[in-house]
Design a protein around this motif. Structure first.
Motif, short mmCIF file in Angstrom:
data_model
loop_
_atom_site.label_atom_id
_atom_site.label_comp_id
_atom_site.label_asym_id
_atom_site.label_seq_id
_atom_site.Cartn_x
_atom_site.Cartn_y
_atom_site.Cartn_z
N TYR A 107 0.81 -1.33 -0.14
CA TYR A 107 -0.04 0.10 0.15
C TYR A 107 0.72 1.28 -0.09
O TYR A 107 0.49 2.25 -0.62
CB TYR A 107 -0.94 -0.17 1.28
CG TYR A 107 -2.22 -0.70 0.65
CD1 TYR A 107 -3.57 -0.14 0.55
CD2 TYR A 107 -2.26 -2.08 0.70
CE1 TYR A 107 -4.76 -0.76 0.16
CE2 TYR A 107 -3.50 -2.85 0.53
CZ TYR A 107 -4.71 -1.99 0.17
OH TYR A 107 -5.63 -2.54 -0.27
N LEU B 156 -6.32 3.05 2.85
CA LEU B 156 -5.67 2.22 3.61
C LEU B 156 -6.22 1.56 4.64
O LEU B 156 -5.88 0.61 5.21
CB LEU B 156 -4.65 3.14 4.52
CG LEU B 156 -3.65 3.86 3.56
CD1 LEU B 156 -2.83 4.83 4.53
CD2 LEU B 156 -2.85 3.09 2.73
N ASN C 184 -1.36 5.25 9.69
CA ASN C 184 -1.45 6.25 8.75
C ASN C 184 -2.48 7.47 9.17
O ASN C 184 -2.07 8.61 9.61
CB ASN C 184 -1.59 5.85 7.31
CG ASN C 184 -1.07 7.03 6.36
OD1 ASN C 184 0.08 6.79 5.95
ND2 ASN C 184 -1.89 7.75 5.99
N ASN D 225 -0.78 0.93 7.39
CA ASN D 225 -2.48 1.02 7.17
C ASN D 225 -2.85 1.51 8.50
O ASN D 225 -3.86 2.24 8.60
CB ASN D 225 -3.10 -0.15 6.64
CG ASN D 225 -2.27 -0.63 5.20
OD1 ASN D 225 -1.06 -0.91 5.17
ND2 ASN D 225 -3.14 -0.65 4.25
N THR E 178 2.36 9.19 4.76
CA THR E 178 2.51 7.64 4.66
C THR E 178 4.39 7.55 4.73
O THR E 178 4.63 6.40 5.05
CB THR E 178 2.15 7.08 3.11
OG1 THR E 178 0.92 7.54 2.90
CG2 THR E 178 2.14 5.87 2.98
N LYS F 58 0.52 4.07 -2.64
CA LYS F 58 0.14 5.25 -2.60
C LYS F 58 0.99 6.42 -3.12
O LYS F 58 0.87 7.51 -3.28
CB LYS F 58 0.14 5.64 -1.14
CG LYS F 58 -1.18 5.20 -0.28
CD LYS F 58 -2.39 5.26 -0.94
CE LYS F 58 -2.98 4.08 -1.51
NZ LYS F 58 -3.40 4.51 -2.89
#
Length: 511
Positions: A169, A414, A449, A446, A203, A173
């Motif tokens: 992820y 996320l 964040n 995730n 992130t 992103k």
């Protein structure tokens, strides 16, 4: 209330507002849990949900044409993202046949050891995710390999899966090729690279925190059960079928340069496709123009004899993007219908009017995104529904539109994977073989964040303002590049920012 034609239009009742969502949830649960995989996509539930919403809108006094107008308006806002997604399929294909992605996997697996497995694995998943523009591709390629390697180490599958999800992820992103990245930027009315830059501010730090946590956990891993044969087998298969000269990594470097220099997304992707094709002709097998067209359209057909690698390389092609594009169109249509008939206003309008601070707006937006993820079962709705609801509030607080796009992704993207019944959760559960409720506590990026985003905003830090200024983690506000925004929204936000600064509610730019 009445419109210009004296037609009575009302807000839906609470029951009417909840009905499409309840139907959506029921159908999603049925599809992903009780359909025996006869059908396991979110598309048809979205069509039913949108149809019910349009019917409720008509009951509330809107015409069918008015409901369609709301749907088309939301779709129009995502057209840039959809065009980029079409070309992303071309890009993944060209990077596969050029050897760029195989070489990336080849060199990445070389650095694995029992102690470095978690942090290096997370980084490699992030790099693959960024190169492909897809967390799903990253988990279905190196992610599957890592799950097996982790099992050989005697590691908890939940921990390994959490690591894979975190890295995948992050790459998603940071990538200008990602579907949700393009959707968040498009629906917020900001530039793609303005959005990516804003995403890095939340992130990036949580990725660093996650790497540290994985490194600490890796120190306690015993190497006694480590089986290097899986990683070695993948590397051998890659070396036997591709030229892994380090030069084939240059197309991926080009993607990084495109991000750094903020080349327009569609132009950057098309340039990268061309470079990938040229590298494929130079370093790999020479193909005819018809073969290249076929690969770009339908994806490459590569067979190496290695199960993990063959699954990893069966990606790309413009045709394969249509599943995602269809889902985006339907999800955005549902969100547009919800907005047009007044369901969004009924459910969240009162809450919205009570927001008077940046941190409060961020928290409300993220909670709404998570609610949409859980109740509407799709990350595209976690982005698409809150955007039109809160966009004017971001303007009223003098915030940049990439602050809104960042916030939509901080939670909407996320946290969508946390719920087993969402499209993301169901896919990752099927791919990694671990229930999202089990791996999510270990998916540190995730998990942390949105928490990091809220805490920093509550402290008056890490905020992008409408005039292009940025308040950093140390509370210093300096002028940066002004993010793209609709002209009318920019004027409102600039006036609001000037007023808030005069009232001492927003920081002034420091020399």
């Amino acid at each position: 209330m009445k419109n210009e034609g004296q037609k009575t239009v009302r807000l839906p009742s609470m029951f009417e507002a909840l009905l499409p969502i309840l139907i959506m949830v029921a159908l999603m649960v049925y599809v992903f849990k009780f359909s025996d995989e006869a059908y396991n996509a979110a598309h048809m539930p979205l069509i039913v949900g949108t149809s019910v919403t349009v019917a409720i809108g008509i009951l509330c006094g809107h015409s069918f044409d008015e409901m369609m107008e709301g749907i088309v308006e939301r779709i129009t806002a995502t057209l840039d993202a959809i065009l980029i997604l079409l070309t992303v399929g071309l890009l993944v294909s060209s990077f596969m046949i050029s050897g760029s992605i195989p070489a990336l996997i080849y060199y990445g697996l070389q650095f694995l050891s029992p102690q470095t497995f978690l942090p290096i694995g997370c980084i490699l998943c992030a790099v693959v995710g960024a190169a492909c523009g897809s967390s799903w591709t990253a988990t279905a390629t190196v992610g599957i390999a890592f799950m097996t390697i982790g099992q050989g180490l005697g590691m908890s599958p939940a921990l390994t899966a959490g690591m894979v999800i975190s890295g995948a992820y992050v790459g998603d992103k940071f990538s200008p090729l990602s579907d949700t990245t393009n959707l968040a930027a498009g629906i917020s009315g900001t530039g793609l690279f303005d959005h990516v830059a804003a995403m890095v501010s939340t992130t990036g730090p949580t990725f660093l925190i996650a790497i540290i946590l994985y490194a600490i956990l890796g120190m306690n891993i015993s190497g006694a059960g480590y089986d290097a044969s899986i990683a070695d087998g993948i590397r051998e298969a890659i070396a036997a079928n591709f030229n892994v000269n380090p030069l084939v990594l240059l197309p991926i470097v080009l993607i990084v340069l495109i991000m750094v220099f903020r080349i327009p997304g569609l132009l950057g992707v098309l340039a990268s496709v061309l470079v990938g094709i040229i590298f494929a002709q130079i370093f790999q097998e020479t193909r005819s123009l018809a073969d290249i067209f076929s690969i770009l359209h339908y994806g490459p057909e590569i067979e190496t004899g290695n199960e993990f690698l063959d699954k990893a390389l069966a990606k790309g092609g413009m045709d394969n993007q249509m599943w995602t594009i269809n889902l985006i169109l339907l999800a955005v249509s549902f969100g547009g219908a919800l907005e047009k008939c007044g369901i969004v206003e009924r459910l969240f309008g009162e809450l919205k009017n009570k927001i008077n601070s940046v941190s409060g707006l961020l928290l409300t937006t993220m909670l709404t995104s998570i609610f949409c993820d859980a109740a509407m079962c799709d990350q595209f709705l976690g982005i698409g529904v809150p955007a039109p609801l809160y966009e004017d509030k971001f303007d009223e607080l003098g915030l940049a539109r990439n602050m809104m796009s960042r916030t939509l992704e901080d939670a909407g993207t996320l946290w969508a994977v946390m719920f087993p019944w969402t499209a993301c959760g169901a896919y990752q559960h099927a791919t990694l073989g671990v229930n999202p409720f089990l791996f999510f506590p270990f998916a540190f990026v995730n998990l942390l964040n949105p928490i990091y985003a809220y805490i920093t905003a509550a402290l008056g830090r890490n905020i992008f303002w409408a005039d292009g200024s940025y308040t950093n983690l140390f509370g210093k506000t300096t002028m940066k590049k002004q993010a793209k925004a609709p002209e009318e929204a920019r004027e409102i936000a600039m006036a609001a920012l000037e007023k808030r600064r005069a009232e001492g509610k927003a920081p002034r730019v420091e020399a």
